[in-house]
Design a protein around this motif. Structure first.
Motif, mmCIF file in Angstrom:
data_model
loop_
_atom_site.group_PDB
_atom_site.id
_atom_site.type_symbol
_atom_site.label_atom_id
_atom_site.label_comp_id
_atom_site.label_asym_id
_atom_site.label_seq_id
_atom_site.Cartn_x
_atom_site.Cartn_y
_atom_site.Cartn_z
ATOM 1 N N CYS A 180 0.819 -1.212 0.000
ATOM 2 C CA CYS A 180 0.000 0.000 0.000
ATOM 3 C C CYS A 180 0.850 1.258 0.000
ATOM 4 O O CYS A 180 1.933 1.288 0.573
ATOM 5 N N HIS A 181 0.355 2.250 -0.695
ATOM 6 C CA HIS A 181 1.081 3.516 -0.827
ATOM 7 C C HIS A 181 0.289 4.702 -0.307
ATOM 8 O O HIS A 181 0.824 5.515 0.429
ATOM 9 N N HIS A 182 -0.959 4.860 -0.717
ATOM 10 C CA HIS A 182 -1.623 6.152 -0.569
ATOM 11 C C HIS A 182 -2.922 6.075 0.219
ATOM 12 O O HIS A 182 -3.958 5.691 -0.316
ATOM 13 N N PRO A 183 -2.855 6.425 1.520
ATOM 14 C CA PRO A 183 -4.059 6.463 2.347
ATOM 15 C C PRO A 183 -4.750 7.815 2.226
ATOM 16 O O PRO A 183 -4.095 8.862 2.290
ATOM 17 N N ILE A 235 -2.219 -1.053 -9.092
ATOM 18 C CA ILE A 235 -2.868 0.206 -8.709
ATOM 19 C C ILE A 235 -1.887 1.011 -7.865
ATOM 20 O O ILE A 235 -1.478 0.580 -6.791
ATOM 21 N N HIS A 236 -1.507 2.174 -8.355
ATOM 22 C CA HIS A 236 -0.534 2.988 -7.617
ATOM 23 C C HIS A 236 -1.175 4.268 -7.076
ATOM 24 O O HIS A 236 -1.679 4.288 -5.974
ATOM 25 N N GLY A 237 -1.181 5.355 -7.887
ATOM 26 C CA GLY A 237 -1.752 6.607 -7.393
ATOM 27 C C GLY A 237 -3.206 6.439 -7.000
ATOM 28 O O GLY A 237 -3.970 5.772 -7.692
ATOM 29 N N ASP A 274 0.942 7.439 -13.014
ATOM 30 C CA ASP A 274 1.703 7.334 -11.770
ATOM 31 C C ASP A 274 0.857 7.835 -10.599
ATOM 32 O O ASP A 274 0.098 7.090 -10.007
ATOM 33 N N ASN A 275 0.940 9.128 -10.288
ATOM 34 C CA ASN A 275 0.158 9.660 -9.168
ATOM 35 C C ASN A 275 -1.018 10.487 -9.668
ATOM 36 O O ASN A 275 -1.050 10.908 -10.821
ATOM 37 N N THR A 276 -1.973 10.729 -8.790
ATOM 38 C CA THR A 276 -3.188 11.447 -9.194
ATOM 39 C C THR A 276 -3.669 12.358 -8.077
ATOM 40 O O THR A 276 -3.263 12.210 -6.925
ATOM 41 N N PRO A 312 7.631 12.882 -14.591
ATOM 42 C CA PRO A 312 7.109 13.490 -13.363
ATOM 43 C C PRO A 312 6.629 12.409 -12.402
ATOM 44 O O PRO A 312 6.361 11.287 -12.805
ATOM 45 N N HIS A 313 6.509 12.766 -11.133
ATOM 46 C CA HIS A 313 6.063 11.771 -10.147
ATOM 47 C C HIS A 313 4.818 12.263 -9.398
ATOM 48 O O HIS A 313 3.707 12.032 -9.836
ATOM 49 N N GLY A 314 4.991 12.971 -8.284
ATOM 50 C CA GLY A 314 3.842 13.359 -7.470
ATOM 51 C C GLY A 314 2.909 14.317 -8.189
ATOM 52 O O GLY A 314 3.328 15.101 -9.031
ATOM 53 N N LEU A 336 9.790 15.275 -5.670
ATOM 54 C CA LEU A 336 8.889 14.114 -5.751
ATOM 55 C C LEU A 336 7.450 14.442 -5.363
ATOM 56 O O LEU A 336 6.508 14.020 -6.033
ATOM 57 N N HIS A 337 7.259 15.147 -4.259
ATOM 58 C CA HIS A 337 5.895 15.433 -3.809
ATOM 59 C C HIS A 337 5.839 16.826 -3.190
ATOM 60 O O HIS A 337 6.847 17.320 -2.697
ATOM 61 N N THR A 338 4.646 17.433 -3.218
ATOM 62 C CA THR A 338 4.478 18.789 -2.701
ATOM 63 C C THR A 338 3.291 18.837 -1.756
ATOM 64 O O THR A 338 2.295 18.131 -1.954
ATOM 65 N N GLY A 359 10.654 10.920 0.217
ATOM 66 C CA GLY A 359 9.705 10.638 -0.860
ATOM 67 C C GLY A 359 8.500 11.550 -0.684
ATOM 68 O O GLY A 359 8.539 12.720 -1.011
ATOM 69 N N HIS A 360 7.443 11.007 -0.084
ATOM 70 C CA HIS A 360 6.297 11.860 0.199
ATOM 71 C C HIS A 360 6.599 12.801 1.349
ATOM 72 O O HIS A 360 7.488 12.567 2.160
ATOM 73 N N LEU A 361 5.803 13.856 1.433
ATOM 74 C CA LEU A 361 5.731 14.680 2.628
ATOM 75 C C LEU A 361 4.277 15.092 2.762
ATOM 76 O O LEU A 361 3.523 15.070 1.786
ATOM 77 N N CYS A 376 11.221 9.842 4.891
ATOM 78 C CA CYS A 376 12.540 9.640 4.300
ATOM 79 C C CYS A 376 12.775 8.157 4.033
ATOM 80 O O CYS A 376 12.491 7.309 4.870
ATOM 81 N N LYS A 377 13.297 7.875 2.849
ATOM 82 C CA LYS A 377 13.455 6.487 2.418
ATOM 83 C C LYS A 377 14.651 5.800 3.067
ATOM 84 O O LYS A 377 14.725 4.578 3.092
ATOM 85 N N PHE A 378 15.608 6.598 3.532
ATOM 86 C CA PHE A 378 16.819 6.038 4.134
ATOM 87 C C PHE A 378 17.044 6.660 5.508
ATOM 88 O O PHE A 378 16.860 7.857 5.680
ATOM 89 N N ALA A 396 9.363 -0.821 6.585
ATOM 90 C CA ALA A 396 8.938 -1.269 5.259
ATOM 91 C C ALA A 396 8.131 -0.242 4.482
ATOM 92 O O ALA A 396 7.000 -0.467 4.100
ATOM 93 N N GLU A 397 8.737 0.868 4.274
ATOM 94 C CA GLU A 397 8.293 1.866 3.322
ATOM 95 C C GLU A 397 6.826 2.277 3.397
ATOM 96 O O GLU A 397 6.010 1.873 2.558
ATOM 97 N N PRO A 398 6.508 3.116 4.366
ATOM 98 C CA PRO A 398 5.138 3.643 4.421
ATOM 99 C C PRO A 398 4.736 4.487 3.210
ATOM 100 O O PRO A 398 3.544 4.684 2.990
ATOM 101 N N HIS A 399 5.657 4.979 2.408
ATOM 102 C CA HIS A 399 5.338 5.792 1.226
ATOM 103 C C HIS A 399 4.670 7.112 1.582
ATOM 104 O O HIS A 399 5.142 8.169 1.223
ATOM 105 N N ASP A 400 3.507 7.045 2.235
ATOM 106 C CA ASP A 400 2.688 8.248 2.345
ATOM 107 C C ASP A 400 1.946 8.209 3.667
ATOM 108 O O ASP A 400 1.727 7.140 4.246
HETATM 109 S S1 CUK Z 1 5.018 6.914 -3.960
HETATM 110 CU CU1 CUK Z 1 4.251 5.071 -4.522
HETATM 111 S S2 CUK Z 1 6.274 4.707 -5.507
HETATM 112 CU CU2 CUK Z 1 6.164 8.693 -4.276
HETATM 113 CU CU3 CUK Z 1 3.284 7.949 -3.710
HETATM 114 CU CU4 CUK Z 1 6.868 5.746 -3.628
#
Ligand code: CUK
Ligand code: CUA
Ligand code: CA
Length: 639
Positions: free
Chosen positions: A129-132, A178-180, A241-243, A326-328, A382-384, A433-435, A454-456, A492-496
């Motif tokens: 899971c990535h986006h709650p 399913i990502h974004g 990617d993201n939406t 582009p990403h976020g 990556l994200h705003t 990554g996200h903020l 932060c990923k690291f 394990a990478e909460p992403h968001d």
């Molecule tokens: S995320 Cu899913 S690949 Cu930038 Cu919203 Cu990490």
């Protein structure tokens, strides 16, 4: 030999020689230029007043014992598959909500109730899971549901926030990954928007493996949030990617990094520009209503084609070119902009939402006429996120920074005025990554707290072997300058994550007996003539045995039952305790059976009694001074 020893944990992190700019290498940002903007951190204040200000905000996060946090934080559990609930600003973990994973404590994935909710996909034991995101009414959190994607098995799940349990799970047909995921904000969350990331052939039957062919594409997915059923799907060019959605209720936008429809890294970076695709939701609804749609394979979900035909746009979409990969994708909380984050470009692109109606009406010559500014920020945006005071905050993955910038000044600078739109650059540890700022994706963004995921973590925590935790850092953004106040290790990478005010979430303290969560079990009991709150009975139905029991601290209503070897046994426990916080458990030893039964809840689990002999069952949630004595025995007669 000494060099082979692991690095001692006590080494001060100031001595770390790792340069964040060298980390991961600048080669990852083909063509990206270093930006001239300099960090302002500390320059507005003396060192002494800065230190005092940091001390003050650090005190703010100390929620003293017995006091409650101001915000709920909902964290994605990444490829661990769950959702986590934290209190902000303390960053204390309050609860874990199993969703796409199997959870031994609550029995999620094991109980009949959870497997009923998971449906066919209960066969998968993993998720990603990535986006709650929390449902909204009029652009504000209504606290009803939280939705989350599963990239691994192409699912979307819903969590009921009154009980903090997953109550629906949907596998999205015709797509992979399913990502974004974002929600309609206005007038309310009628729809969940979910991006399928990967391009696949249609039909995906092994006859065609050519990604460049017309029959290879991916789809934008729109889900009815209340029914948790597919509403419709939109075929797009490139990938998704993201939406995010806007504050008028008309548009949703998504970033695409693979306009090339490539299958390899080089191919996906070939085009100088990819795009943001904008969806006109009412236009799609109207087409679906008029029956102007197709379907794919066995699926009955209405599908419309949002691809360009040569130079001709579809009625449903517009493609706005932005710098490559582009990403976020973030809607500013003032409702003015879709912001696409450059990733491989040191810029973010501000798309002016007020210009989109003209773009769809073909009154603008060039989709790029909707770009209000392309803002240089730094390496790897990556994200705003937003503070509701006109400022935006963007993560710079490669620079390992959060940059605070002013949106109005950025537009003025883009139009040639000499104005510095960068307010501050803050080092974070490391590679964010996200903020997410408090309430940022609603019209109530309050600019109090910001979490940088932060990923690291590298040297920030005691070492725990080759696999490191990530580092979710809490930043006080209530003043002029951002102040880093807390490091929070996560697994394990909460992403968001998202933050909601505590008054926006209203939970139940004990279950309602008529809760739909266990309605199928109540239905089954009714057919067996059982009153769940009172009866302690064993019902035999061929080689199926249903054991109905109550639980009340510290006893089960049934302390012994007998079955025959090979019987399929369903144990149904109803917790008749009405005291808040007195949960019971049911574990059948050596049978892989474990579940939670909270006050006034009914839970059930089915297993095969395949071993003759005596098998103890016990309560696994501490409920009483005599919790250890809360036991019973299953007697299995040999076949
Ligand atoms: S995320 Cu899913 S690949 Cu930038 Cu919203 Cu990490
Ligand atoms: Cu019931 Cu422990
Ligand atoms: Ca690309």
């Amino acid at each position: 030999m000494k060099d082979k020893q692991p690095k001692p944990n006590a080494e001060p992190l100031e001595h770390s020689s790792l340069s964040r700019r060298n980390f991961l290498g600048a080669s990852a940002v083909t063509g990206a230029a270093l930006v001239g903007a300099t960090a302002l951190g500390g320059s507005l204040m003396t060192r002494e007043s800065w230190a005092a200000a940091v001390k003050e905000s650090r005190q703010k996060i100390h929620v003293v014992p017995g006091e409650l946090d101001e915000y709920y934080g909902f964290w994605s559990g990444g490829h661990q598959g769950e959702v986590r609930v934290l209190g902000i600003p303390s960053m204390r973990e309050l609860m874990r909500i199993p969703v796409f994973n199997v959870d031994s404590a609550t029995g999620w994935g094991l109980t009949n109730e959870s497997r009923h909710i998971m449906g066919d996909s209960a066969r998968y034991l993993n998720g990603d899971c990535h986006h709650p995101h929390i449902s909204m009414t009029d652009g504000k959190y209504d606290g009803k549901y939280l939705f989350i994607n599963d990239k691994a098995n192409s699912r979307v799940a819903r969590i009921r926030l009154d009980i903090m349990k997953c109550d629906k799970m949907l596998t999205i047909p015709n797509v992979q990954a399913i990502h974004g995921l974002r929600l309609q904000k206005v007038p309310h969350t009628r729809y969940v928007f979910a991006n399928a990331e990967f391009i696949i052939p249609h039909p995906n039957d092994g006859a065609n493996f050519d990604l460049q062919s017309d029959s290879a594409y991916t789809l934008f997915n729109v889900i009815d949030a209340e029914k948790m059923e597919m509403a419709f799907q939109v075929i797009v060019d490139g990938n998704l990617d993201n939406t995010d959605a806007d504050y008028t209720g008309r548009f949703a936008a998504a970033t695409c990094y693979n306009s090339e429809k490539a299958f390899d890294l080089g191919g996906m970076m070939r085009n100088e520009r990819d795009w943001v695709v904008v969806f006109d939701i009412p236009a799609i609804e109207a087409a679906v209503k008029a029956g102007k749609f197709t379907t794919l394979g066995d699926s009955t979900v209405p599908v419309v084609d949002g691809r360009k035909k040569g130079d001709k746009d579809s009625a449903f979409t517009r493609y706005i070119p932005v710098p490559k990969n582009p990403h976020g994708c973030n809607t500013s909380s003032d409702g003015k902009y879709f912001i696409a984050n450059g990733k491989l470009s040191p810029t973010v692109s501000m798309i002016e939402i007020a210009k989109l109606p003209d773009l769809f009406a073909d009154k603008l010559k060039d989709p790029r006429d909707t770009i209000a500014a392309e803002v240089e920020l730094g390496l790897g945006p990556l994200h705003t996120t937003f503070d509701g005071r006109g400022n935006a905050y963007t993560t710079l993955f490669i620079d390992s920074q959060v940059v605070k910038w002013n949106m109005a000044d950025a537009v003025r600078a883009y139009n040639g005025e000499k104005v510095n739109y960068i307010r501050q650059k803050l080092d974070v540890q490391y590679q964010p990554g996200h903020l997410h700022a408090s309430l940022t994706e609603t019209s109530e963004a309050d600019g109090k707290w910001l979490v940088a995921l932060c990923k690291f973590s590298k040297d920030r925590f005691l070492q725990v072997g080759p696999l490191h935790p990530e580092n979710d850092q809490l930043i006080d953004i209530s003043g002029e300058e951002m102040k880093l106040v807390h490091d929070g290790p996560t697994f394990a990478e909460p992403h968001d994550c998202i933050l909601a005010r505590r008054d926006q979430i209203r939970t139940k303290k004990i279950w309602d007996r008529d809760d739909p969560f266990f309605a199928p079990t109540v239905e089954m009991a009714k057919k067996d003539g059982i009153t769940l709150e009172a009866d302690n009975k064993v019902i035999r139905d061929g080689n199926r045995v249903r054991v109905y029991m109550t639980s009340s601290a510290p006893t089960y209503g049934v302390q012994e039952f007998t079955v025959r070897q090979g019987d399929e046994v369903t144990v149904v426990v109803t917790n008749i305790d009405e005291i808040e916080d007195v949960s019971h458990g049911f574990v059948m030893t050596n049978h892989g059976v474990s579940m939670e039964i909270s006050p006034q809840q009914t839970s059930s689990i089915t297993f095969v009694a395949d071993k003759p002999g005596m098998h103890w069952y016990y309560c696994s949630w501490f409920c009483h001074a005599l919790h250890m004595e809360m036991v019973g025995r299953m007697l299995v007669e040999p076949a």
